[in-house]
Design a protein around this motif. Structure first.
Motif, PDB file in Angstrom:
ATOM      1  N   GLU A  18       0.835  -1.206   0.000  1.00 45.19           N
ATOM      2  CA  GLU A  18       0.000   0.000   0.000  1.00 45.19           C
ATOM      3  C   GLU A  18       0.871   1.258   0.000  1.00 45.19           C
ATOM      4  O   GLU A  18       0.576   2.233  -0.703  1.00 45.19           O
ATOM      5  N   GLU A  74       2.253   1.627  -3.418  1.00 45.73           N
ATOM      6  CA  GLU A  74       1.205   2.086  -4.318  1.00 45.73           C
ATOM      7  C   GLU A  74       0.952   3.584  -4.145  1.00 45.73           C
ATOM      8  O   GLU A  74       0.809   4.324  -5.121  1.00 45.73           O
ATOM      9  N   ALA A  75       0.924   4.059  -2.908  1.00 45.53           N
ATOM     10  CA  ALA A  75       0.737   5.486  -2.652  1.00 45.53           C
ATOM     11  C   ALA A  75       1.917   6.282  -3.200  1.00 45.53           C
ATOM     12  O   ALA A  75       1.735   7.372  -3.786  1.00 45.53           O
ATOM     13  N   GLU A  76       3.121   5.754  -3.035  1.00 42.15           N
ATOM     14  CA  GLU A  76       4.306   6.435  -3.565  1.00 42.15           C
ATOM     15  C   GLU A  76       4.247   6.498  -5.096  1.00 42.15           C
ATOM     16  O   GLU A  76       4.566   7.531  -5.707  1.00 42.15           O
ATOM     17  N   ALA A  77       3.826   5.413  -5.738  1.00 41.61           N
ATOM     18  CA  ALA A  77       3.717   5.393  -7.203  1.00 41.61           C
ATOM     19  C   ALA A  77       2.677   6.405  -7.666  1.00 41.61           C
ATOM     20  O   ALA A  77       2.879   7.112  -8.661  1.00 41.61           O
ATOM     21  N   ARG A  78       1.558   6.493  -6.954  1.00 38.76           N
ATOM     22  CA  ARG A  78       0.521   7.459  -7.291  1.00 38.76           C
ATOM     23  C   ARG A  78       1.070   8.889  -7.180  1.00 38.76           C
ATOM     24  O   ARG A  78       0.840   9.728  -8.046  1.00 38.76           O
ATOM     25  N   ALA A  79       1.841   9.154  -6.108  1.00 42.40           N
ATOM     26  CA  ALA A  79       2.435  10.481  -5.933  1.00 42.40           C
ATOM     27  C   ALA A  79       3.442  10.783  -7.045  1.00 42.40           C
ATOM     28  O   ALA A  79       3.488  11.903  -7.564  1.00 42.40           O
ATOM     29  N   ARG A  92       3.358   9.572 -10.111  1.00 43.78           N
ATOM     30  CA  ARG A  92       2.581   9.840 -11.327  1.00 43.78           C
ATOM     31  C   ARG A  92       2.002  11.250 -11.305  1.00 43.78           C
ATOM     32  O   ARG A  92       2.013  11.950 -12.317  1.00 43.78           O
ATOM     33  N   GLU A  93       1.498  11.665 -10.156  1.00 46.06           N
ATOM     34  CA  GLU A  93       0.925  13.020 -10.057  1.00 46.06           C
ATOM     35  C   GLU A  93       1.995  14.080 -10.278  1.00 46.06           C
ATOM     36  O   GLU A  93       1.768  15.074 -10.977  1.00 46.06           O
ATOM     37  N   ASP A 134       2.821  14.087 -13.965  1.00 44.64           N
ATOM     38  CA  ASP A 134       1.779  14.782 -14.733  1.00 44.64           C
ATOM     39  C   ASP A 134       1.916  16.294 -14.583  1.00 44.64           C
ATOM     40  O   ASP A 134       1.798  17.042 -15.564  1.00 44.64           O
TER      41      ASP A 134
END
Length: 159
Positions: A45, A48-53, A55-56, A59
């Motif tokens: 988890e 996953e949160a680090e990957a989401r950050a 990606r943001e 972007d």
């Protein structure tokens, strides 16, 4: 993380075979599995949160770079439009200079050709005048029956 011994303990029977015994406590397999899988799932988890950050942030960086590139392109186009009249004038001046040089060269060549033609005329005119005078003299002094009718004039070049 569970060790190899803990892994093998999963397969240990709850009670001994035989008649029912008092006081046996059944093993809670789901609790054991949850306890075993909880640390890796928590790490997953977090990843996953680090990957989401990431990606943001990527972007946001891509959007920033795209806007910067659009501003740069707009600036380049504006500079090109501002320089266009100067470049056109320079190009026209180059063409004018080249045309003027070509015209000067053509006039010089025409002058050389004219001078050569005049020299040839000056060289050929006396001989042509002499032939013409001789032919006219013969024509005018010849009796009427010897005068020729038709054909090229006597002063025309032979052959």
């Amino acid at each position: 993380m569970a060790g190899f011994r803990d892994f093998l303990m999963r397969f240990r029977p709850v009670g001994l075979p035989g008649p029912a015994a008092v006081g046996g406590v059944p093993a809670d397999r789901s609790a054991e599995l949850a306890a075993e899988l909880e640390p890796p799932l928590v790490l997953l988890e977090e990843t996953e949160a680090e990957a989401r950050a990431v990606r943001e942030r990527a972007d946001a960086e891509a959007t920033r770079r795209r806007r910067a590139a659009e501003r740069t392109a707009k600036d380049i186009v504006e500079q090109a439009r501002a320089r266009a009249p100067v470049v056109r004038e320079q190009s026209a001046a180059l063409v004018r200079d080249a045309t003027k040089a070509e015209a000067t060269e053509l006039l010089a060549a025409a002058a050389r050709d004219t001078a050569a033609l005049r020299r040839r005329i000056e060289l050929r005119t006396p001989a042509l005048v002499d032939r013409l005078v001789d032919a006219l003299d013969k024509e005018l002094t010849a009796p009427d029956d010897e005068r020729r009718e038709g054909g090229p004039p006597p002063w025309a070049p032979a052959g």
